[in-house]
Motif scaffolding. Sequence first.
Motif, short mmCIF file in Angstrom:
data_model
loop_
_atom_site.label_atom_id
_atom_site.label_comp_id
_atom_site.label_asym_id
_atom_site.label_seq_id
_atom_site.Cartn_x
_atom_site.Cartn_y
_atom_site.Cartn_z
N TYR A 126 0.85 -1.19 0.00
CA TYR A 126 0.00 0.00 0.00
C TYR A 126 0.88 1.24 0.00
CZ TYR A 126 -3.40 3.53 1.38
OH TYR A 126 -4.20 4.65 1.41
N HIS A 127 0.72 2.09 -1.02
CA HIS A 127 1.49 3.32 -1.15
C HIS A 127 0.73 4.44 -0.46
CE1 HIS A 127 4.42 1.81 -4.25
NE2 HIS A 127 3.48 0.87 -4.30
N THR A 128 1.29 4.95 0.64
CA THR A 128 0.57 5.93 1.45
C THR A 128 0.36 7.26 0.74
OG1 THR A 128 2.67 6.61 2.48
CG2 THR A 128 1.39 4.90 3.60
N MET A 129 1.24 7.62 -0.20
CA MET A 129 1.09 8.88 -0.91
C MET A 129 0.01 8.80 -1.98
SD MET A 129 3.05 11.06 0.55
CE MET A 129 3.11 12.37 -0.67
N SER A 130 0.08 7.77 -2.81
CA SER A 130 -0.90 7.61 -3.90
C SER A 130 -2.17 6.92 -3.43
CB SER A 130 -0.28 6.82 -5.05
OG SER A 130 0.05 5.50 -4.64
N LYS A 131 -2.14 6.34 -2.22
CA LYS A 131 -3.28 5.61 -1.65
C LYS A 131 -3.72 4.47 -2.57
CE LYS A 131 -4.94 9.77 0.70
NZ LYS A 131 -4.23 9.42 1.93
N GLN A 132 -2.73 3.78 -3.14
CA GLN A 132 -3.01 2.68 -4.05
C GLN A 132 -2.51 1.37 -3.47
OE1 GLN A 132 -4.65 2.83 -7.09
NE2 GLN A 132 -5.10 4.96 -6.55
N TRP A 133 -3.32 0.32 -3.68
CA TRP A 133 -2.94 -1.04 -3.29
C TRP A 133 -2.34 -1.77 -4.50
CZ3 TRP A 133 -2.94 -3.24 1.49
CH2 TRP A 133 -3.68 -2.60 2.49
N THR A 134 -1.36 -2.60 -4.25
CA THR A 134 -0.75 -3.42 -5.29
C THR A 134 -0.66 -4.86 -4.80
OG1 THR A 134 0.62 -1.56 -6.04
CG2 THR A 134 1.25 -3.76 -6.79
N TRP A 135 -1.10 -5.76 -5.64
CA TRP A 135 -0.96 -7.19 -5.35
C TRP A 135 0.13 -7.75 -6.25
CZ3 TRP A 135 -3.73 -11.40 -8.36
CH2 TRP A 135 -3.38 -12.67 -7.89
N ILE A 136 1.16 -8.32 -5.63
CA ILE A 136 2.28 -8.90 -6.38
C ILE A 136 2.12 -10.41 -6.39
CG2 ILE A 136 4.79 -9.15 -6.48
CD1 ILE A 136 4.96 -6.48 -4.99
N PRO A 137 1.76 -11.00 -7.54
CA PRO A 137 1.61 -12.46 -7.60
C PRO A 137 2.92 -13.15 -7.25
CG PRO A 137 0.67 -11.40 -9.56
CD PRO A 137 1.46 -10.35 -8.83
N VAL A 138 2.86 -14.08 -6.32
CA VAL A 138 4.03 -14.83 -5.88
C VAL A 138 3.93 -16.26 -6.41
CG1 VAL A 138 5.33 -15.66 -3.88
CG2 VAL A 138 4.21 -13.43 -3.80
N PRO A 139 4.93 -16.74 -7.15
CA PRO A 139 4.87 -18.11 -7.66
C PRO A 139 4.91 -19.14 -6.54
CG PRO A 139 7.05 -17.15 -8.04
CD PRO A 139 6.17 -16.04 -7.53
N ASP A 140 4.51 -20.34 -6.87
CA ASP A 140 4.49 -21.43 -5.90
C ASP A 140 5.91 -21.68 -5.37
OD1 ASP A 140 3.98 -23.65 -4.37
OD2 ASP A 140 3.57 -24.99 -6.06
N CYS A 141 6.03 -21.70 -4.05
CA CYS A 141 7.33 -21.94 -3.43
C CYS A 141 7.60 -23.42 -3.23
CB CYS A 141 7.40 -21.21 -2.08
SG CYS A 141 9.07 -21.05 -1.41
N LYS A 142 6.64 -24.27 -3.61
CA LYS A 142 6.78 -25.74 -3.53
C LYS A 142 7.22 -26.15 -2.12
CE LYS A 142 7.91 -26.07 -8.44
NZ LYS A 142 6.50 -26.33 -8.79
N MET A 143 6.35 -25.83 -1.15
CA MET A 143 6.68 -26.09 0.24
C MET A 143 5.97 -27.30 0.82
SD MET A 143 6.91 -22.28 1.91
CE MET A 143 7.22 -23.00 3.51
N LYS A 144 5.23 -28.05 0.02
CA LYS A 144 4.54 -29.21 0.55
C LYS A 144 5.57 -30.20 1.10
CE LYS A 144 1.18 -32.85 -0.53
NZ LYS A 144 0.41 -32.58 0.70
N GLY A 145 5.36 -30.62 2.34
CA GLY A 145 6.29 -31.53 2.98
C GLY A 145 7.37 -30.84 3.78
N TRP A 146 7.40 -29.49 3.72
CA TRP A 146 8.39 -28.72 4.47
C TRP A 146 7.70 -27.98 5.61
CZ3 TRP A 146 13.71 -27.93 2.97
CH2 TRP A 146 14.07 -28.61 1.79
N ASN A 147 8.49 -27.55 6.59
CA ASN A 147 7.99 -26.75 7.69
C ASN A 147 8.36 -25.28 7.47
OD1 ASN A 147 6.99 -28.97 9.22
ND2 ASN A 147 9.06 -29.41 9.90
N MET A 148 7.41 -24.40 7.77
CA MET A 148 7.69 -22.97 7.72
C MET A 148 8.46 -22.59 8.98
SD MET A 148 7.38 -19.86 6.46
CE MET A 148 6.08 -19.95 5.22
N ALA A 149 9.62 -21.97 8.82
CA ALA A 149 10.46 -21.63 9.97
C ALA A 149 10.84 -20.15 9.96
CB ALA A 149 11.72 -22.49 9.97
#
Length: 401
Positions: A367-390
Amino acid sequence: MDDHRQNSAPNAIGLCLLPSELMHSIFLSLVLPEIIRLKLVSKSFSHIISDQSFIRECNSRSSSTTWLFVYKKRWLRDAILHSFTDRSDRWFRIPITELLKPINFHSEDLYFLMASGNFFLFASNTVGQVIAVNLVTMTVKRIPPSTLGPRGTSSWRRSGMKLVTGRPGSDKFRFMFAEFVENRPVLFVYNSETEQWESTVAEENNVGCPPRGSHKGAESIFLNAMNGPRESVLIASTPDCDAPVVLRPRFDGRRVADDGQLTVGLSWGNAMDRLHVYGDGYMMIVESEGGVERNRNKRVVRGIEMWGVSSDGRRWEYVSRVPNELTKEMEKPYGVMMGCLEERNGVIRASLVSNCEGFWDIIWLSYHTMSKQWTWIPVPDCKMKGWNMAGISFSSGLTLP
């Protein structure tokens, strides 16, 4: 960085035949993890990358680049730090296990706390230590315990910590955290230059000290000491004040909608219905409800709001709401969710990490506080199945020394 040197030799020979000016331009089009990896491929590559003019231009570009780092691991096996930036369309793998081998943790897996610039902090649960890693110079440093003594990983709260680095390429940093001691908010600061801790009891904000900014343009550092459903306790370290101050913003759960009508947020009765994520004097509220099948173990995000500490530090003020059409783009069922939030140079960045039946999903919003605009940045699959988030963290200012 990720090692695939066996595939690099033919490409390296071909690149070496190009004029140095062209290779210079090609290297500058890459992101820093790729540049660091190329430095290990050949002496000619290392010579170009080590040139001071290349370093200055590279750092000028990369210092403003924002990264999202995710640390994932398998129990007592290799641990990988994954990095992603909106300048690229893929994840980069940074092996950590070999780098940390000189420090014996009795085969314990570490937890990733946070990052800033070239420094990354990891925590050990068994010995209660914090480890500072410089991923560019490949150096590791133990941070001595504060006056509170060793702390396990559950004691570190993301919104209550801050890692502050020096100018680009600096090998100095400060690690700050807020904690209640004898029912008083205290600011603890470790300085890597002196290798010493300092602790200061925060003063109540009754002397007119501004919680945000200063006439010098330097912004306050906000650390959450306590988060409650109706009131938070923050410590603000401001250049204009001799001592850190205590802020106690209250939250009444109300905001004025675009049509001028007063609306009331969801109840705190069900913790799954509303997730609060804190960081740098801001609070993000994620509203969810049961999925299509009304499975109580699955939720769907229905709305995201951003709130900030008011100028007097006494209340949470409504900032903005993610547009509905953007929320629908991110609509996926989840079972559990966590988040991180940071503000830098007028841009509020938030990441939501969710898991549904073993599959991980990551959302990156800005969120840009000056322009008051939201941006969504698509994040590719991190292939975390079977892993633990640490651990997960945003970071900026990754630079060559």
